[in-house]
Design a protein around this motif. Structure first.
Motif, PDB file in Angstrom:
ATOM      1  N   TYR A  17       0.831  -1.183   0.000  1.00  0.00           N
ATOM      2  CA  TYR A  17       0.000   0.000   0.000  1.00  0.00           C
ATOM      3  C   TYR A  17       0.875   1.245   0.000  1.00  0.00           C
ATOM      4  O   TYR A  17       2.000   1.209   0.480  1.00  0.00           O
ATOM      5  CB  TYR A  17      -0.876   0.041   1.258  1.00  0.00           C
ATOM      6  N   VAL A  18       0.310   2.334  -0.523  1.00  0.00           N
ATOM      7  CA  VAL A  18       0.922   3.647  -0.339  1.00  0.00           C
ATOM      8  C   VAL A  18      -0.017   4.433   0.578  1.00  0.00           C
ATOM      9  O   VAL A  18      -1.236   4.359   0.431  1.00  0.00           O
ATOM     10  CB  VAL A  18       1.150   4.396  -1.673  1.00  0.00           C
ATOM     11  N   PRO A  19       0.523   5.158   1.543  1.00  0.00           N
ATOM     12  CA  PRO A  19      -0.348   5.902   2.449  1.00  0.00           C
ATOM     13  C   PRO A  19      -0.894   7.161   1.786  1.00  0.00           C
ATOM     14  O   PRO A  19      -0.269   7.744   0.911  1.00  0.00           O
ATOM     15  CB  PRO A  19       0.580   6.253   3.610  1.00  0.00           C
ATOM     16  N   GLY A  20      -2.082   7.543   2.229  1.00  0.00           N
ATOM     17  CA  GLY A  20      -2.702   8.766   1.738  1.00  0.00           C
ATOM     18  C   GLY A  20      -3.001   9.711   2.877  1.00  0.00           C
ATOM     19  O   GLY A  20      -2.583   9.491   4.021  1.00  0.00           O
ATOM     20  N   ASN A  21      -3.735  10.756   2.573  1.00  0.00           N
ATOM     21  CA  ASN A  21      -4.003  11.793   3.564  1.00  0.00           C
ATOM     22  C   ASN A  21      -4.759  11.266   4.786  1.00  0.00           C
ATOM     23  O   ASN A  21      -4.515  11.702   5.902  1.00  0.00           O
ATOM     24  CB  ASN A  21      -4.755  12.964   2.924  1.00  0.00           C
ATOM     25  N   HIS A  22      -5.639  10.309   4.630  1.00  0.00           N
ATOM     26  CA  HIS A  22      -6.393   9.803   5.781  1.00  0.00           C
ATOM     27  C   HIS A  22      -5.496   9.079   6.781  1.00  0.00           C
ATOM     28  O   HIS A  22      -5.787   9.063   7.973  1.00  0.00           O
ATOM     29  CB  HIS A  22      -7.530   8.879   5.325  1.00  0.00           C
ATOM     30  N   GLU A  23      -4.419   8.491   6.326  1.00  0.00           N
ATOM     31  CA  GLU A  23      -3.499   7.796   7.227  1.00  0.00           C
ATOM     32  C   GLU A  23      -2.704   8.755   8.101  1.00  0.00           C
ATOM     33  O   GLU A  23      -2.137   8.354   9.109  1.00  0.00           O
ATOM     34  CB  GLU A  23      -2.536   6.893   6.434  1.00  0.00           C
ATOM     35  N   SER A  24      -2.669  10.013   7.748  1.00  0.00           N
ATOM     36  CA  SER A  24      -1.894  10.969   8.536  1.00  0.00           C
ATOM     37  C   SER A  24      -2.769  11.910   9.351  1.00  0.00           C
ATOM     38  O   SER A  24      -2.241  12.756  10.068  1.00  0.00           O
ATOM     39  CB  SER A  24      -0.984  11.792   7.621  1.00  0.00           C
ATOM     40  N   TYR A  25      -4.071  11.796   9.270  1.00  0.00           N
ATOM     41  CA  TYR A  25      -4.948  12.704  10.018  1.00  0.00           C
ATOM     42  C   TYR A  25      -4.678  12.614  11.512  1.00  0.00           C
ATOM     43  O   TYR A  25      -4.646  11.538  12.092  1.00  0.00           O
ATOM     44  CB  TYR A  25      -6.412  12.399   9.762  1.00  0.00           C
ATOM     45  N   GLY A  26      -4.471  13.767  12.138  1.00  0.00           N
ATOM     46  CA  GLY A  26      -4.319  13.833  13.582  1.00  0.00           C
ATOM     47  C   GLY A  26      -2.977  13.377  14.115  1.00  0.00           C
ATOM     48  O   GLY A  26      -2.796  13.281  15.312  1.00  0.00           O
ATOM     49  N   THR A  27      -2.029  13.101  13.230  1.00  0.00           N
ATOM     50  CA  THR A  27      -0.719  12.641  13.684  1.00  0.00           C
ATOM     51  C   THR A  27       0.379  13.392  12.955  1.00  0.00           C
ATOM     52  O   THR A  27       0.158  13.969  11.904  1.00  0.00           O
ATOM     53  CB  THR A  27      -0.510  11.132  13.423  1.00  0.00           C
ATOM     54  N   ASP A  28       1.566  13.332  13.522  1.00  0.00           N
ATOM     55  CA  ASP A  28       2.724  13.899  12.843  1.00  0.00           C
ATOM     56  C   ASP A  28       3.606  12.809  12.256  1.00  0.00           C
ATOM     57  O   ASP A  28       4.705  13.059  11.801  1.00  0.00           O
ATOM     58  CB  ASP A  28       3.549  14.746  13.821  1.00  0.00           C
ATOM     59  N   ASN A  29       3.150  11.581  12.325  1.00  0.00           N
ATOM     60  CA  ASN A  29       3.944  10.479  11.780  1.00  0.00           C
ATOM     61  C   ASN A  29       3.018   9.360  11.332  1.00  0.00           C
ATOM     62  O   ASN A  29       1.804   9.453  11.469  1.00  0.00           O
ATOM     63  CB  ASN A  29       4.949   9.974  12.822  1.00  0.00           C
ATOM     64  N   LEU A  30       3.591   8.329  10.820  1.00  0.00           N
ATOM     65  CA  LEU A  30       2.827   7.185  10.340  1.00  0.00           C
ATOM     66  C   LEU A  30       3.199   5.921  11.118  1.00  0.00           C
ATOM     67  O   LEU A  30       3.180   4.827  10.560  1.00  0.00           O
ATOM     68  CB  LEU A  30       3.109   6.967   8.848  1.00  0.00           C
ATOM     69  N   ASN A  31       3.525   6.052  12.386  1.00  0.00           N
ATOM     70  CA  ASN A  31       3.996   4.885  13.142  1.00  0.00           C
ATOM     71  C   ASN A  31       3.004   3.733  13.146  1.00  0.00           C
ATOM     72  O   ASN A  31       3.386   2.574  12.968  1.00  0.00           O
ATOM     73  CB  ASN A  31       4.377   5.273  14.567  1.00  0.00           C
ATOM     74  N   ALA A  32       1.724   4.013  13.362  1.00  0.00           N
ATOM     75  CA  ALA A  32       0.721   2.938  13.367  1.00  0.00           C
ATOM     76  C   ALA A  32       0.630   2.295  11.990  1.00  0.00           C
ATOM     77  O   ALA A  32       0.553   1.066  11.870  1.00  0.00           O
ATOM     78  CB  ALA A  32      -0.633   3.476  13.807  1.00  0.00           C
ATOM     79  N   TRP A  33       0.664   3.111  10.950  1.00  0.00           N
ATOM     80  CA  TRP A  33       0.602   2.600   9.580  1.00  0.00           C
ATOM     81  C   TRP A  33       1.837   1.737   9.282  1.00  0.00           C
ATOM     82  O   TRP A  33       1.728   0.647   8.741  1.00  0.00           O
ATOM     83  CB  TRP A  33       0.512   3.771   8.600  1.00  0.00           C
ATOM     84  N   LYS A  34       3.009   2.244   9.667  1.00  0.00           N
ATOM     85  CA  LYS A  34       4.259   1.512   9.433  1.00  0.00           C
ATOM     86  C   LYS A  34       4.263   0.168  10.148  1.00  0.00           C
ATOM     87  O   LYS A  34       4.808  -0.818   9.625  1.00  0.00           O
ATOM     88  CB  LYS A  34       5.464   2.337   9.906  1.00  0.00           C
ATOM     89  N   ALA A  35       3.676   0.100  11.333  1.00  0.00           N
ATOM     90  CA  ALA A  35       3.657  -1.156  12.099  1.00  0.00           C
ATOM     91  C   ALA A  35       2.893  -2.245  11.350  1.00  0.00           C
ATOM     92  O   ALA A  35       3.219  -3.432  11.469  1.00  0.00           O
ATOM     93  CB  ALA A  35       3.033  -0.928  13.471  1.00  0.00           C
ATOM     94  N   VAL A  36       1.926  -1.867  10.551  1.00  0.00           N
ATOM     95  CA  VAL A  36       1.122  -2.844   9.811  1.00  0.00           C
ATOM     96  C   VAL A  36       1.643  -3.039   8.387  1.00  0.00           C
ATOM     97  O   VAL A  36       1.758  -4.163   7.908  1.00  0.00           O
ATOM     98  CB  VAL A  36      -0.366  -2.410   9.770  1.00  0.00           C
ATOM     99  N   PHE A  37       1.967  -1.938   7.711  1.00  0.00           N
ATOM    100  CA  PHE A  37       2.264  -2.002   6.283  1.00  0.00           C
ATOM    101  C   PHE A  37       3.729  -1.809   5.913  1.00  0.00           C
ATOM    102  O   PHE A  37       4.102  -1.973   4.760  1.00  0.00           O
ATOM    103  CB  PHE A  37       1.425  -0.967   5.530  1.00  0.00           C
ATOM    104  N   GLY A  38       4.575  -1.408   6.847  1.00  0.00           N
ATOM    105  CA  GLY A  38       5.989  -1.216   6.550  1.00  0.00           C
ATOM    106  C   GLY A  38       6.307   0.197   6.099  1.00  0.00           C
ATOM    107  O   GLY A  38       5.575   1.140   6.383  1.00  0.00           O
ATOM    108  N   ASP A  39       7.402   0.324   5.390  1.00  0.00           N
ATOM    109  CA  ASP A  39       7.872   1.638   4.951  1.00  0.00           C
ATOM    110  C   ASP A  39       6.817   2.342   4.100  1.00  0.00           C
ATOM    111  O   ASP A  39       6.225   1.723   3.213  1.00  0.00           O
ATOM    112  CB  ASP A  39       9.154   1.504   4.132  1.00  0.00           C
ATOM    113  N   PRO A  40       6.610   3.642   4.314  1.00  0.00           N
ATOM    114  CA  PRO A  40       5.622   4.365   3.520  1.00  0.00           C
ATOM    115  C   PRO A  40       6.115   4.701   2.112  1.00  0.00           C
ATOM    116  O   PRO A  40       5.331   5.140   1.276  1.00  0.00           O
ATOM    117  CB  PRO A  40       5.347   5.620   4.332  1.00  0.00           C
TER     118      PRO A  40
END
Length: 169
Positions: A17-40
């Motif tokens: 997957y590639v992350p989009g704007n919804h994956e970054s809402y309310g955060t300054d990083n993608l740590n939760a996303w990275k934990a599931v999907f890996g490098d953004p």
């Protein structure tokens, strides 16, 4: 290569997957996303195609993670010298250009888009860029490079069917 998907098995098919704007809402990083999907953002080769996946969570590549721009350049330069790579496909959530006249869903930094267009049109291997955020199916060519916008898959399309607005593919 780093970030390459695993091989399919009898019960699994790798999916990146590639992350989009919804994956970054309310955060300054993608740590939760990275934990599931890996490098953004990452690159890998598969059957003669160099895949380059980019992070546009903030509406720009530079604003999402500047380091991916030099990675893109390096991936293209390396592909030029690699006889096993026949073509290059770049994926990002935001398209370079929104097919809707309002231009509300494209990458926000237009100088950055000019850079991407220059890099891809100057690629030694045929290149294609794919995005989606605009929710309207469209393909344009700029300097011979196709820029494809995929349709909506989870919300209403932004355009009428005659303008490429439909759900799914």
């Amino acid at each position: 290569e780093s970030g390459a998907p695993g091989a399919p098995t009898a019960t699994t098919v790798p999916c990146l997957y590639v992350p989009g704007n919804h994956e970054s809402y309310g955060t300054d990083n993608l740590n939760a996303w990275k934990a599931v999907f890996g490098d953004p953002y990452r690159t890998f080769d598969h059957k003669g195609v160099r895949f380059i996946l980019l992070n546009s969570t903030r509406g720009t590549f530079r604003g999402s993670d500047f380091a991916q721009l030099p990675m893109l350049q390096e991936a293209l330069d390396d592909a030029a010298d690699d006889d096993a790579v026949k073509r290059v496909v770049v994926f990002a959530h935001h398209p370079a250009n929104d097919p809707d006249p309002a231009d509300a869903s494209q990458l926000g930094d237009r100088k950055e888009v000019q850079l991407i267009e220059q890099l891809l049109s100057g690629s030694a291997k045929p290149a294609l860029m794919v995005g989606s955020h605009a929710q309207i199916v469209n393909v344009d060519r700029i300097e011979g490079v196709p820029y494809m916008v995929l349709p909506s898959s989870g919300k209403s399309p932004y355009g009428t069917p005659d303008r490429g607005g439909f759900t799914g593919w």
